[in-house]
Design an enzyme around this catalytic site. Structure first.
Site, PDB file in Angstrom:
ATOM      1  N   ASP A  44       0.546  -1.216  -0.110  1.00 16.40           N
ATOM      2  CA  ASP A  44      -0.038  -0.077   0.164  1.00 16.40           C
ATOM      3  C   ASP A  44       0.721   1.093  -0.073  1.00 16.40           C
ATOM      4  OD1 ASP A  44      -1.651  -2.138   1.031  1.00 16.40           O
ATOM      5  OD2 ASP A  44      -2.032  -1.376   3.007  1.00 16.40           O
ATOM      6  N   GLU A 226     -10.332  -2.439   4.304  1.00 12.38           N
ATOM      7  CA  GLU A 226      -9.127  -1.880   4.648  1.00 12.38           C
ATOM      8  C   GLU A 226      -8.879  -0.371   3.948  1.00 12.38           C
ATOM      9  OE1 GLU A 226      -6.270  -5.803   4.999  1.00 12.38           O
ATOM     10  OE2 GLU A 226      -6.632  -5.278   2.937  1.00 12.38           O
TER      11      GLU A 226
END
Ligand code: FRU
Length: 523
Positions: A44, A226
């Protein structure tokens, strides 16, 4: 006398060629204008903040292997979102845990009191993941913590009072995205909590109060939520503002695995409420997706982009947890998507989100662009442009009419001398865009990387469709219908794709405009 010298020069040359070949093999598939880590594992994007002329990009990073491991925050900066300078690792794991995903802000008014010398501090807000506690069977192993920097993000000090939000026993409790809510004069944090998000508010970034939850009964629920994001956007035609909530989910995406959904509504400083029309759409469709491709996950937006600029700029991780640890790259793993500008688009079904590449990408455009107009594409006759360059790094633009009686598919085909092909296009009958990587190269590293064709149903219903595809060695990003449709996809051809053609499977299509814009690399 000369002979041995000549022989040794030749030998040196051989070693050099061997070295180049090895380098090529090791670097195979590395994109030329998308951000990748210099080496090892990345997932990420984190802590994206603009400050003092620099866009900061931090990222989930394991520097010791090309697979996921103890998480650090890698770091890079850019002045134009296109050219990146790698910097040393910003945050290392410590006794409280690995450094999971999170965000960063400029604390302009020093609300935290952590500033120094009249300079606003940069504050990073991240999740500690205590691996030892997880292994012991604890449930409270994720907590929210902060770190601050006084030197433009070059070095960071972890706050002595961490964690700032401890965990009451929820396994998935992570990925804080913080922003300043100017309307309600407060810091707002959106946090991913199992199957929904929580909103927390604060006046100083150190003490946080729980405000509300959203999502248990809305959106997709095929996996855990998420990396959320929460921000305001203005409708350029009415000046109306709306709050946008992004929430990544894994698995449960529209074409399997990881993906990002979004919600549009209003926020009263405590509670997020969906727009009526958006709510109705969700009742029909379950989820509205930011990107229907399989390789855009955990994306969030930059904080503190100057008001004069006014953009909301998004960046995603160009991979999918279904196979991220297995993709066939050697010295590094994963790239990011192109940075994209987000905008509200008013449609008959209410607001939708559009994403288009940031305008700075034009810096990479090379002069020799190919253009053709008014092409009648017949089903038995592909159209191959006479190119003076290889389209391996290029932007393909296609604008065509939707016929009265639609037939077949309109396809852009990308291929190499090994007969590997990647196709992307529009299915006129089923009214959906598609991306097909089934025969696009190596795919045996995962059973579901290339199992099926990926699709994205059209949102707009205009009579003309324009799409753009950005190709970069091993990825394609489709932006169609003013950015309301995105598909981001990876592929791994044995040798670069060097040929391009367009074709119509049945019937005839009228292509108004077809262009191929070559690009140069950014690194
Ligand atoms: C999303 C994610 C986050 C987490 C991070 C760990 O891809 O699972 O929820 O913070 O990756 O690396």
């Amino acid at each position: 006398m000369l002979k041995p010298i000549f022989a040794s020069t030749r030998c040196l040359l051989c070693v050099f060629v061997l070295y180049l070949n090895t380098m090529y093999a090791q670097e195979r598939h590395r994109p030329a204008y998308h951000f990748t880590p210099p080496k090892a594992w990345m997932n990420d994007p984190n802590g994206m903040v603009y400050y003092a002329g620099e866009y900061h990009l931090f990222y989930q990073h394991y520097p010791d292997a090309t697979v996921w491991g103890p998480m650090h925050w890698g770091h890079a900066v850019s002045t134009d979102l296109v050219h990146w300078q790698h910097l040393p690792i910003a945050l290392y794991p410590d006794s409280l845990g690995y450094i999971f995903s999170g965000s960063a802000v400029v604390d302009w008014h020093n609300t935290s009191g952590l500033g120094k010398n009249n300079e606003p501090p940069l504050i990073a807000i991240f999740t500690y993941h205590d691996m030892a506690a997880e292994k012991r069977g604890a449930t409270n192993f994720q907590s929210q913590a902060i770190a601050y920097s006084h030197d433009k993000g070059r070095t960071w000090t972890k706050y002595a009072g961490n964690p700032v939000i401890p965990n009451q026993g929820i396994k998935d409790f992570r990925d804080p995205k913080v922003s300043w809510d100017n309307i309600h004069q407060q810091w707002v944090m959106v946090l991913a909590v199992q199957d929904h998000v929580e909103f927390w508010v604060s006046s100083n970034l150190l003490q946080w109060q729980y405000a509300s939850s959203f999502g248990k009964t809305w959106g997709a629920h095929g996996g855990v939520w998420e990396c959320p994001d929460f921000f305001m956007l203005q409708d350029p035609s009415t000046q109306q503002t709306r709050w946008v909530l992004l929430s990544s989910i894994n698995p449960g995406g529209p074409n399997h695995g990881s993906a990002t959904q979004y919600f549009i509504g209003d926020f009263d400083g405590n509670v997020f409420q969906l727009d009526k029309k958006f709510e109705e759409s969700l009742q029909r469709n379950k989820a509205i997706w930011l990107d229907h491709g399989r390789d855009n996950y955990a994306g969030v937006t930059w904080s503190d982009v100057p008001k004069e600029d006014g953009r909301r700029i998004f960046l995603g991780w160009m991979s999918n947890w279904d196979y991220a640890n297995q993709v066939p790259t050697d010295t590094w793993r994963s790239a990011n998507t192109l940075p994209r500008t987000l905008a509200l688009v008013a449609t008959k079904q209410g607001y939708r989100l559009a994403s288009l590449p940031v305008k700075e990408v034009k810096k990479l455009f090379l002069p020799q662009k190919y253009e053709a107009r008014a092409i009648q594409l017949k089903s038995d006759k592909p159209f191959e442009p006479a190119l003076t360059f290889a389209p391996t790094l290029s932007v393909v633009t296609l604008r065509f009419d939707v016929p009265q009686q639609p037939q077949g598919e309109l396809i852009i085909e990308f291929s190499n001398t090994q007969k590997e092909v990647y196709t992307v296009g529009y299915d006129l009958v089923n009214k959906q865009f598609f991306s097909n990587r089934i025969k696009a190269g190596k795919n045996d590293f995962s059973t579901d990387f290339a199992k099926q064709i990926h699709v994205a149903p059209r949102i707009l219903d205009t009579k003309t469709i324009e799409l753009q595809v950005f190709f970069d060695v091993s990825s394609a990003e489709l932006f169609a219908d003013k950015g309301t449709i995105n598909m981001t996809e990876l592929f791994f051809p044995a040798t670069p794709f060097t040929k391009i053609q367009i074709m119509q499977t049945h019937g005839t299509s009228h292509v108004q405009y077809f262009a191929i814009q070559p690009l140069k690399g950014a690194f």
